[in-house]
Design a protein around this motif. Structure first.
Motif, PDB file in Angstrom:
ATOM      1  N   UNK A 129      82.588  16.957  36.603  1.00 38.68           N
ATOM      2  CA  UNK A 129      82.372  15.840  37.405  1.00 38.68           C
ATOM      3  C   UNK A 129      81.352  14.712  37.052  1.00 38.68           C
ATOM      4  N   UNK A 130      80.326  15.231  36.085  1.00 42.96           N
ATOM      5  CA  UNK A 130      79.362  14.154  35.539  1.00 42.96           C
ATOM      6  C   UNK A 130      79.634  13.844  34.272  1.00 42.96           C
ATOM      7  N   UNK A 131      80.977  14.145  33.398  1.00 40.89           N
ATOM      8  CA  UNK A 131      81.382  13.703  32.284  1.00 40.89           C
ATOM      9  C   UNK A 131      81.302  12.342  31.955  1.00 40.89           C
ATOM     10  N   UNK A 160      72.237  12.852  30.093  1.00 40.62           N
ATOM     11  CA  UNK A 160      71.998  13.323  31.334  1.00 40.62           C
ATOM     12  C   UNK A 160      71.277  14.736  31.258  1.00 40.62           C
ATOM     13  N   UNK A 161      70.681  15.359  32.379  1.00 40.83           N
ATOM     14  CA  UNK A 161      70.068  16.624  32.324  1.00 40.83           C
ATOM     15  C   UNK A 161      71.144  17.752  32.072  1.00 40.83           C
ATOM     16  N   UNK A 162      72.472  17.550  32.802  1.00 41.37           N
ATOM     17  CA  UNK A 162      73.386  18.471  32.706  1.00 41.37           C
ATOM     18  C   UNK A 162      73.567  19.049  31.126  1.00 41.37           C
ATOM     19  N   UNK A 174      70.359  11.942  37.033  1.00 37.77           N
ATOM     20  CA  UNK A 174      68.873  11.669  36.698  1.00 37.77           C
ATOM     21  C   UNK A 174      68.070  12.911  36.625  1.00 37.77           C
ATOM     22  N   UNK A 175      67.926  13.524  37.981  1.00 38.24           N
ATOM     23  CA  UNK A 175      67.104  14.750  38.084  1.00 38.24           C
ATOM     24  C   UNK A 175      67.645  15.998  38.243  1.00 38.24           C
ATOM     25  N   UNK A 176      68.998  16.155  38.400  1.00 39.82           N
ATOM     26  CA  UNK A 176      69.801  17.348  38.569  1.00 39.82           C
ATOM     27  C   UNK A 176      70.689  17.675  37.637  1.00 39.82           C
ATOM     28  N   UNK A 177      71.352  18.778  37.415  1.00 40.78           N
ATOM     29  CA  UNK A 177      72.265  19.047  36.495  1.00 40.78           C
ATOM     30  C   UNK A 177      73.660  19.154  37.114  1.00 40.78           C
TER      31      UNK A 177
END
Length: 367
Positions: free
Chosen positions: A53-55, A84-86, A164-167
């Motif tokens: 989902x964050x790709x 990004x953090x992930x 930003x702050x999460x994976x």
């Protein structure tokens, strides 16, 4: 006088035929929308389970339809993901080829969502211009269209929480996103079912309609709880049933302060509440079926209550299997699809007690 009465009756019959034809066409259209929404939720579930989902780290409602077409464009998209953090914390060894796999899941999810917007909006405009939409349906249909547009914003709001702050995305926003999708799904089903002919069978008991409404609301709430489980990856731990962490009621359910926070942020508590919600839903559906069969076993409503119980039982089996196997993608998607089927059928079951929309004619046709 007789000829005038005959002409009036023929005109009314023609109007009734037109109404029936219009309703059938709108019902078919809404049926396609419901199927598309079902597919969208399944793809969304797979996107979540594959951590895709964050790709795509940018929101491009129009330009985003076109995926990367050259190697340079893939490198550019991958470079954005690497920020990004992930990527830094979980996928630092990922190659461009590996990135393509998760990219295509998220891209397919977004493309399908955009397509549903067209599947809904274009026929709506067509039926509206042709005067085929009854006045009572215009505002609800416009409301669904507006809710769909808002859902696009909510989707990006959800994704942005993991950049930003999460994976991973916020479980609160994930649950909001899924519930709004379900509300759109419910609304289309409710209207479509209301346009279909209904049985004349009476309700089995005086409380049948109320019980059907409670079950439908519980099914939606259970999906909300499932979204919290997914958002916290709570299904990846405590993979035994019927015991959880060695007991029916595990300890350490309220270790966080304030206590209510555990209901949303403690994976153990969230999974336990989801289990309890499933048991309660199962019990209500069972009681509803027994009451219906005892009071009026030969009615359509009673037969539907049996089918609803069967669907809930199958969904429970899928859920338990998914948990024990530690949420493989296929079983996880099946569990989410089963939840949507139970929700849809419970809504249709409830809608049947409400009855068909009144015909927009003041005079009934004789014979």
């Amino acid at each position: 006088m007789a000829s005038t009465d005959l002409a009036t009756e023929q005109r009314l019959r023609s109007e009734l035929d037109t109404v029936s034809r219009n309703r059938a066409q709108i019902r078919i259209w809404l049926g396609f929308v419901v199927l598309a929404l079902f597919a969208l939720v399944l793809v969304g579930g797979a996107t979540r389970l594959t951590e895709s989902g964050l790709s795509i780290t940018q929101w491009k409602p129009i330009h985003g339809v076109i995926p990367p077409l050259t190697e340079a464009e893939w490198q550019e998209e991958f470079a954005l993901y690497q920020q990004i953090p992930q990527y830094a914390q979980l996928n630092s060894d990922m190659t461009v080829e590996g990135f393509k796999t998760i990219f295509w899941w998220e891209w397919a999810h977004r493309l399908l969502a955009r397509s549903i917007g067209l599947i809904f909006a274009l026929p709506l405009a067509f039926f509206w211009i042709r005067g085929q939409i009854e006045p009572r349906l215009k505002l609800p249909l416009i409301g669904i269209l507006a809710l769909g547009g808002f859902q696009g914003f909510i989707g990006w709001w959800m994704v942005s929480s993991g950049l930003a702050d999460r994976t991973e995305v916020s479980q609160y926003r994930l649950a909001t996103h899924l519930v709004i999708a379900c509300l759109i799904f419910i609304s289309c089903l409710w209207i479509g079912r209301g346009l279909a002919p209904h049985t004349d069978d009476p309700a089995p008991t005086r409380s049948s309609k109320k019980m059907a409404a409670i079950i439908a609301c519980m099914a939606l709430f259970q999906i909300y709880l499932g979204a919290l489980v997914a958002g916290l990856d709570a299904g990846l731990s405590y993979n035994t049933w019927p015991l959880m962490d060695g007991s029916l009621v595990p300890g350490d359910l309220f270790v966080q302060q304030p206590a209510w926070l555990n209901l949303f942020e403690n994976p153990k508590t969230v999974q336990f509440v989801h289990r309890i919600g499933a048991y309660v839903l199962f019990a209500f559906v069972l009681m509803h079926m027994i009451a219906s069969l005892r009071s009026a076993p030969d009615t359509t409503h009673a037969r539907r209550s049996v089918l609803l119980f069967v669907l809930v039982t199958i969904q429970a089996i899928i859920g338990i299997t998914t948990l024990i196997l530690q949420v493989p993608v296929g079983w996880g998607v099946a569990h989410q699809g089963g939840a949507l089927i139970v929700l849809g059928f419970s809504i249709a079951h409830w809608r049947a007690f409400v009855g068909e929309y009144p015909r927009p004619l003041a005079i009934e046709v004789r014979g």
